[in-house]
Design a protein around this motif. Structure first.
Motif, short mmCIF file in Angstrom:
data_model
loop_
_atom_site.label_atom_id
_atom_site.label_comp_id
_atom_site.label_asym_id
_atom_site.label_seq_id
_atom_site.Cartn_x
_atom_site.Cartn_y
_atom_site.Cartn_z
N GLY A 103 14.62 -40.90 -6.70
CA GLY A 103 13.51 -41.20 -7.59
C GLY A 103 13.07 -40.07 -8.49
N ASN A 104 11.98 -40.36 -9.21
CA ASN A 104 11.41 -39.43 -10.17
C ASN A 104 10.51 -38.41 -9.47
N ASN A 105 10.47 -37.21 -10.01
CA ASN A 105 9.67 -36.14 -9.40
C ASN A 105 8.19 -36.48 -9.32
N ASP A 106 7.69 -37.36 -10.20
CA ASP A 106 6.27 -37.69 -10.23
C ASP A 106 5.94 -39.01 -9.55
N SER A 107 6.92 -39.64 -8.92
CA SER A 107 6.69 -40.94 -8.29
C SER A 107 6.16 -40.78 -6.87
N PRO A 108 5.01 -41.42 -6.55
CA PRO A 108 4.48 -41.34 -5.18
C PRO A 108 5.25 -42.19 -4.18
N VAL A 109 6.21 -42.99 -4.66
CA VAL A 109 7.12 -43.72 -3.79
C VAL A 109 8.35 -42.83 -3.58
N ILE A 110 8.62 -42.46 -2.33
CA ILE A 110 9.67 -41.49 -2.05
C ILE A 110 10.64 -42.06 -1.03
N PRO A 111 11.81 -42.55 -1.48
CA PRO A 111 12.82 -43.04 -0.53
C PRO A 111 13.63 -41.86 0.03
N MET A 112 13.75 -41.80 1.35
CA MET A 112 14.59 -40.80 2.00
C MET A 112 15.76 -41.53 2.65
N MET A 113 16.97 -41.14 2.30
CA MET A 113 18.15 -41.90 2.68
C MET A 113 18.50 -41.72 4.15
N LEU A 114 18.77 -42.86 4.82
CA LEU A 114 19.21 -42.87 6.22
C LEU A 114 20.63 -43.40 6.37
N TYR A 115 21.02 -44.29 5.45
CA TYR A 115 22.38 -44.84 5.34
C TYR A 115 22.72 -45.83 6.45
N MET A 116 22.93 -45.36 7.69
CA MET A 116 23.46 -46.24 8.73
C MET A 116 22.36 -47.12 9.33
N PRO A 117 22.68 -48.38 9.63
CA PRO A 117 21.63 -49.33 10.07
C PRO A 117 20.94 -48.91 11.36
N ALA A 118 21.68 -48.29 12.30
CA ALA A 118 21.07 -47.90 13.57
C ALA A 118 19.98 -46.86 13.37
N LYS A 119 20.08 -46.09 12.27
CA LYS A 119 19.09 -45.04 12.03
C LYS A 119 17.74 -45.61 11.60
N LEU A 120 17.76 -46.83 11.04
CA LEU A 120 16.50 -47.44 10.62
C LEU A 120 15.56 -47.58 11.81
N GLY A 121 16.05 -48.22 12.86
CA GLY A 121 15.23 -48.40 14.03
C GLY A 121 14.93 -47.09 14.74
N ALA A 122 15.95 -46.25 14.87
CA ALA A 122 15.78 -44.99 15.58
C ALA A 122 14.76 -44.08 14.89
#
Length: 502
Positions: free
Chosen positions: A424-443
């Protein structure tokens, strides 16, 4: 962490921008992409195995199924289409669907739940998890609170007017407070007139069909919100999708539309409407509005701007992406936004020329048939908007806007320093941090909750299959100490790093 190419999207037309425009989208490392595909492959194999066991009554079946006496009817449930939900999503469902039992402000309280059937059903344990840091709500300016001016004003209106209007605006549901809100919204946006609606989703889905129809062309960003997509589909217009925030792709579609016209007849399109958002809530990117407006003027198209996430969150005075780029609101034909984020209320608005708003008052299904916005909600919006504009005689609104910008920059910088991949953009308050693998979502969600931090994980099909992520939403209500609790001045936990990167 795998080595990958860092791609910075800088504006091609630099002369249109009065400030640096930097967005980063790091390509998925090859090793992570391979491992992610393998993860989904393994989950799919075991999903079919579980379906086989359910079919033969070896495993208990919790899914919605047709009754035996209805077997000759057309199926109500598309069983195969629910494969992902029942075999993958259900396994990590405990990372969502957690009941909140307090105001969802900077912190909140969660009702603890447990499951004995792999998240098909939940039971309350009776325990409340106190003071969980809220990094998932769109409470950008921190007005989601049960004390202060907004709560007091909404409470007084509730006592005087009640909680519902029980009528449409065109019948008995048009109150003076509704009209005051519309005048205030028009002043805030810098447009001639504005109209408010009781539901943000319906603001898009019901008003776009009132503006365009058969013989018109809609050009829609590929990552537009579902409400914009639904509204476009309901119009009966031809829809063409351009690549996300890609001005070359948009211009090619505009040029082809002008040159070739409508299919078969080659008549000119009645209208060409461009649909974009201010901030894209899954990517954290900001629309290249100066370039979009330049293309709109060049090809004589109309522009519909959805500022659900950008109004209040961008600009020196919180007036959204138009102010952020220093542009004239008159250059945007339809300015749409919601009150559900920065104003911590409900509903949406459309602003623009007076003749446009007068037309919508008589042609929009949402205006004609939907119940009026409840007065406590109206008062919450009026009070928070006056605070943002400084009309309450204080600088509280301005300080919240500044604090949100500072928190956003600080949080992004700390995540990057820790080595995480963010979008994302440096000024966006929405910040996605990449996890990639599905098991990491729950963990990741479980590990964060152990540390009293509430986060939102997002995966396929809401994102591309190899781009699952945790999405942080920064608020002006967050203190530096709260943000440090996640980004940590102390060294990050090895357990957290294990779940987020290789």
């Amino acid at each position: 962490m795998g080595i990958a190419l860092q791609v910075y999207h800088a504006a091609c037309n630099g002369e249109l921008y009065s400030r640096p425009f930097i967005e980063s989208f790091e390509e998925t490392p090859m090793l992570l992409a391979v491992l992610t595909y393998m993860s989904y492959g393994i989950l799919t194999i075991f999903g079919y195995l579980r379906d086989f066991m359910r079919e033969w009554k070896i495993e208990k079946c919790h899914i919605a199924r047709e009754r035996e006496e209805q077997k000759d009817f057309v199926p109500l449930y598309q069983d195969f289409e629910n494969f992902y939900t029942r075999n993958i999503y259900m396994r990590i469902r405990d990372s969502w669907n957690r009941p909140i039992c307090s105001v969802p402000g900077a912190t909140f309280d969660l009702v603890e739940c447990s499951s004995n059937d792999y998240n098909w059903t939940f039971e309350y344990t009776g325990r409340v998890v106190k003071d969980v840091i809220n990094l998932g709500s769109y409470n950008y300016l921190g007005f989601a609170e049960n004390t202060g001016a907004c709560a007091t004003a909404a409470g007084e209106v509730t006592v005087k007017f009640g909680v519902g209007v029980a009528s449409t605006r065109q019948e008995m549901g048009n109150l003076d407070r509704h009209e005051e809100l519309e005048k205030l919204a028009a002043s805030f946006l810098g447009v001639e007139s504005a109209m408010v609606f009781g539901m943000g989703f319906a603001t898009n889905s019901m008003n776009i069909p009132a503006l365009v129809g058969k013989g018109c062309l809609i050009l829609s960003d590929e990552l537009n919100h579902a409400s914009l997509v639904l509204g476009a589909r309901l119009t009966g217009s031809t829809i063409r999708v351009f690549k996300h925030n890609n001005m070359q792709s948009l211009e090619k579609l505009l040029r082809d539309a002008i040159v070739h016209g409508q299919p078969r007849t080659h008549r000119p399109w009645k209208k060409i409407l461009i649909l974009v958002e201010g901030i894209y809530s899954m990517e954290g990117s900001i629309i290249r509005l100066p370039e979009v407006i330049a293309l709109k003027k060049k090809y004589k198209a109309y522009l519909y701007l959805d500022e659900a996430h950008s109004i209040g969150a961008l600009g020196l005075n919180g007036r959204g992406v138009v102010e952020y780029f220093g542009l004239d609101p008159k250059d945007v034909d339809v300015m749409m936004g919601t009150f559900t984020k920065s104003f911590s209320a409900a509903g949406g608005y459309i602003g623009g020329r007076k003749d446009l708003i007068d037309y919508l008052r008589t042609h929009s299904h949402s205006a004609i048939y939907a119940t009026s916005m409840p007065l406590p909600v109206v008062e919450q919006i009026i009070t928070s908007m006056k605070c943002i504009m400084g009309k309450d005689g204080t600088t509280i609104g301005l300080s919240r806007i500044q604090r949100l910008a500072e928190n956003t920059v600080y949080f992004r910088r700390r995540l990057q320093e820790m080595g995480f991949i963010i979008y994302g953009n440096n000024d966006s308050p929405v910040i996605p941090m990449m996890l990639y693998m599905p098991a990491k979502l729950g963990a990741f969600g479980r590990e964060m909750l152990k540390r009293n931090i509430g986060v939102v994980g997002v995966g396929f099909p809401a994102t591309p299959i190899i781009e699952s992520r945790a999405r942080f939403c920064i608020s002006a209500a967050h203190t530096k100490e709260m943000l440090d609790r996640h980004t940590g001045r102390q060294p990050p936990s090895p357990c957290l790093r294990k779940h987020c990167a290789l």
